[in-house]
Scaffold this motif. Structure first.
Motif, PDB file in Angstrom:
ATOM      1  N   SER A  33       0.821  -1.211   0.000  1.00 21.81           N
ATOM      2  CA  SER A  33       0.000   0.000   0.000  1.00 21.81           C
ATOM      3  C   SER A  33       0.857   1.264   0.000  1.00 21.81           C
ATOM      4  CB  SER A  33      -0.977   0.007   1.177  1.00 21.81           C
ATOM      5  OG  SER A  33      -0.356  -0.475   2.331  1.00 21.81           O
ATOM      6  N   SER A  70       1.620   0.974  -4.483  1.00 22.57           N
ATOM      7  CA  SER A  70       0.677   1.918  -5.080  1.00 22.57           C
ATOM      8  C   SER A  70       1.442   3.087  -5.711  1.00 22.57           C
ATOM      9  CB  SER A  70      -0.295   2.425  -4.025  1.00 22.57           C
ATOM     10  OG  SER A  70       0.402   3.069  -2.991  1.00 22.57           O
ATOM     11  N   THR A  82      -5.857   0.911  -7.232  1.00 25.18           N
ATOM     12  CA  THR A  82      -6.714   0.073  -6.393  1.00 25.18           C
ATOM     13  C   THR A  82      -6.420  -1.394  -6.636  1.00 25.18           C
ATOM     14  OG1 THR A  82      -8.389   1.765  -6.700  1.00 25.18           O
ATOM     15  CG2 THR A  82      -9.105  -0.296  -5.715  1.00 25.18           C
ATOM     16  N   ARG A  83      -6.311  -1.761  -7.918  1.00 29.44           N
ATOM     17  CA  ARG A  83      -6.045  -3.170  -8.237  1.00 29.44           C
ATOM     18  C   ARG A  83      -4.726  -3.632  -7.654  1.00 29.44           C
ATOM     19  NH1 ARG A  83      -8.243  -2.687 -13.491  1.00 29.44           N
ATOM     20  NH2 ARG A  83      -6.160  -2.287 -14.278  1.00 29.44           N
ATOM     21  N   VAL A 117      -3.255  -2.649  -4.902  1.00 29.42           N
ATOM     22  CA  VAL A 117      -3.361  -2.882  -3.462  1.00 29.42           C
ATOM     23  C   VAL A 117      -4.200  -4.133  -3.184  1.00 29.42           C
ATOM     24  CG1 VAL A 117      -4.159  -1.913  -1.292  1.00 29.42           C
ATOM     25  CG2 VAL A 117      -3.037  -0.445  -2.962  1.00 29.42           C
ATOM     26  N   VAL A 118      -5.343  -4.254  -3.864  1.00 24.65           N
ATOM     27  CA  VAL A 118      -6.233  -5.390  -3.598  1.00 24.65           C
ATOM     28  C   VAL A 118      -5.586  -6.702  -4.039  1.00 24.65           C
ATOM     29  CG1 VAL A 118      -8.452  -6.422  -4.169  1.00 24.65           C
ATOM     30  CG2 VAL A 118      -8.290  -3.971  -3.734  1.00 24.65           C
ATOM     31  N   THR A 119      -5.089  -6.732  -5.278  1.00 23.20           N
ATOM     32  CA  THR A 119      -4.497  -7.976  -5.777  1.00 23.20           C
ATOM     33  C   THR A 119      -3.292  -8.378  -4.943  1.00 23.20           C
ATOM     34  OG1 THR A 119      -5.053  -7.097  -7.945  1.00 23.20           O
ATOM     35  CG2 THR A 119      -3.835  -9.152  -7.903  1.00 23.20           C
ATOM     36  N   ALA A 151      -2.700  -7.738  -1.786  1.00 21.61           N
ATOM     37  CA  ALA A 151      -3.123  -8.250  -0.481  1.00 21.61           C
ATOM     38  C   ALA A 151      -3.606  -9.692  -0.610  1.00 21.61           C
ATOM     39  CB  ALA A 151      -4.214  -7.361   0.098  1.00 21.61           C
ATOM     40  N   LEU A 152      -4.450  -9.944  -1.614  1.00 22.38           N
ATOM     41  CA  LEU A 152      -4.950 -11.309  -1.801  1.00 22.38           C
ATOM     42  C   LEU A 152      -3.809 -12.265  -2.100  1.00 22.38           C
ATOM     43  CD1 LEU A 152      -8.195 -10.645  -3.854  1.00 22.38           C
ATOM     44  CD2 LEU A 152      -7.992 -11.344  -1.462  1.00 22.38           C
TER      45      LEU A 152
END
Ligand code: ATP
Ligand code: MG
Lengths: 276, 266
Positions: free
Chosen positions: B116, B120, B242-243, B245-247, B249-250
């Motif tokens: 993050s 990012s 956004t992608r 950070v989300v990807t 994390a997953l």
């Protein structure tokens, strides 16, 4: 050797496009373009917004490949070059992007020095001299330490111009060098394009929709509409032309062969459909 | 067709499309990784390019990593002491803090924070360079943007991740010591000696480092790919961030499970 050109080679155009076609997906943008740029010339390509001028420059610079026809620069088919050969060719080309495309994380000085540092082994003192000379040529030596964010649009254009000619290219491509400039900056850029071209012994292709400025400085003009060359000539011929397209463009008339609207179903049918 | 049946079909179609798109994207990422690796020569020969990115992604993440590590350590110390003293083994709190950090929390939380903070930023920077045609301009100047822009950022991220995870763990151990030894009053000697006896370098430390290397590679790859692949508009860049950070994390959490199940099966 490469440097001993025969008379025929010298007379052959530096850039020649033959029956070049190009489409983005299904939508054809260029439908058979023929044009040539002779050595030492400044050539303008004119046409309305969205008629494919930037696309044409990208084809010459090898960033896009024509779907049919040939694009030749200095006798070589640009579309058929591998990456290494293309890069070798691009070292002898300069391109001014429509919006400058300066590197925002570098100062003006470093922007102009970038091609020199990447492609030469010159010592820093020599690079500094060359960069300051190029900046002097565009009148911005005093701005060397500024960041691109601190420049006005016209200044950024001039810095981008200095960067484009940093390696003394044989061919300079300009995408809309006049867009968004006040009349004074516009004149300055116009004169710079001509002066740099002649001083470097280069050739230039300029894409623009500014007819009057171009008529002052270029050697030859092509008019593009609907993906084809619709008129061409020297500035004198263009001024005297009776061609309706040229007439509309030179006199900035809204009505004429150039449509104002992007292709669409008639507005009547849409309004009618909404009411139904 | 109508009613619930068509809704089910539409739902299945949607799932199918998402799966196919996902597989395509995975293919693109893999090809991109190879392109980056092939163009990595310059990141070594012109090492200052990589060091600059190491500075941006590593040094600039120092503050958040240090502070978060400290707080996580404080909490671990409190919780660990509370649980262990019920069994009369409060002295082992040092072991618990150190092992949780080295094996799991250090690599995982540092990677999440890194994604993050630095990931990012990398996506935003490359995405903006694409949007403002800087990458195209570079390409027109016969400079390969993957070699000059992408590869140094990728390697900077890969290299800084294990260092950041180590720092996170060290700060966490310090936080745990602070709360249990200094504040609560656990025996200082027991805290350190038990930890020294229980933590194995080849097993705990090394596996933690491997984890953080894997996470660093994955997060850096996602960050540079999303930036390079983004749609060249303002919304495109913001979606790409956004992608990232989300990807990331997953990917970190899923990979952590996979790696843990191979590494620590007792
Ligand atoms: N990447 C792209 N994908 C799909 N269509 C595109 C793309 N780039 C341009 N086009 C379309 O191709 C046409 C020509 O675009 P181009 O940028 O060459 O126009 P232009 O003559 O440079 O316009 P302007 O004077 O506004 O800069 C436009 O109608 C545009 O919609
Ligand atoms: Mg354009």
């Amino acid at each position: 050797m490469e440097f001993v050109a025969t008379a025929a080679e010298r007379d052959a155009p530096l850039v020649s496009l033959r029956d070049v076609r190009f489409a983005y997906g299904e939508r054809p943008v260029l439908r058979g373009i023929d044009l040539s740029v002779h050595r030492g010339q400044v050539v303008a390509i004119m046409g309305g917004s969205g008629c494919g001028k930037t696309t044409l420059l990208r084809l010459i610079g090898g960033q896009l490949k024509a779907s049919a026809g040939t694009v030749e620069v200095d006798g070589r088919d640009v579309g058929g070059l591998g990456r290494a050969e293309l890069y070798a060719m691009r070292r002898r080309m300069g391109m001014l992007f429509q919006f400058g495309a300066l590197f925002t994380d570098m100062s003006v000085f470093d922007n102009v020095a970038f091609p020199l540092r990447e492609h030469t082994d010159l010592p820093p003192s020599m690079i500094s001299d060359l960069v300051l000379m190029k900046l002097q040529a565009v009148g911005l030596r005093g701005a060397a330490s500024l960041r691109p964010g601190e420049l006005s649009g016209g200044m950024a254009r001039r810095v981008a111009l200095a960067r484009a000619v940093a390696l003394d290219p044989m061919l300079i491509l300009y995408d809309e060098p006049f867009a968004g400039l006040d009349p004074i900056s516009l004149g300055i850029i116009g004169q710079l394009i001509r002066r740099l071209n002649d001083a470097l012994g280069a050739s230039s292709v300029m894409v623009t929709h500014d007819v009057h400025e171009s008529l002052e400085i270029v050697d030859y003009i092509y008019f593009v509409s609907e993906g084809r060359i619709v008129a061409q000539g020297t500035p004198g011929e263009i001024r005297a032309s009776a061609d309706p397209f040229v007439h509309q463009f030179v006199n900035a008339e809204a009505d004429g062969p150039v449509p104002f609207h992007y292709p669409a179903p008639s507005i009547g049918s849409l309004l009618g459909a909404g009411a139904a | 067709m109508s009613g619930p049946f068509s809704a089910i079909v539409a739902g299945l179609r949607h799932v199918g499309k998402m799966t196919i798109d996902g597989v395509w994207r995975l293919g693109f990422v893999t090809r991109f990784l190879f392109a980056v690796l092939l163009a990595s020569g310059q990141s070594l020969t012109r090492i200052h390019l990589t060091i600059r990115e190491l500075y941006f992604s590593g040094v600039l993440s120092l503050l958040i990593i240090t502070v978060s590590g400290l707080f996580v350590g404080l909490v671990l110390g409190l919780q660990g002491y509370d649980i262990l003293q019920r069994y009369g083994s409060a002295d082992a709190v040092g072991v618990m803090v150190a092992l949780s950090l080295l094996r799991e929390l250090g690599p995982v939380i540092a990677a999440l924070l890194f994604a993050s903070r630095a990931g990012s930023a990398i996506t935003a920077e490359i995405g903006l360079m694409k949007t403002t045609e800087q990458l195209k301009a570079m390409d027109m100047m016969a400079v390969n943007p993957i070699a000059r822009v992408v590869a140094p950022r990728f390697w900077g991220g890969v290299l800084s991740m294990p260092l950041l995870a180590a720092l996170f763990s060290a700060m966490g151990v310090f936080g745990g010591w602070l709360i249990t030894v200094v504040v609560i009053g656990v025996d200082d000697g027991a805290f350190w000696s038990q930890m020294q006896a229980a933590v194995e370098f080849d097993y705990d430390v090394l596996n933690g480092v491997i984890k953080s290397l894997v996470f660093g590679t994955v997060v850096s790859l996602i960050a540079v790919f999303e930036g390079y692949d983004c749609e060249p508009t303002a919304e495109g860049v913001s979606r790409a961030i956004t992608r990232t950070v989300v990807t990331s994390a997953l990917a970190i959490l899923a990979l952590d499970f996979v790696l843990t199940s191979f590494m620590f099966r007792g």
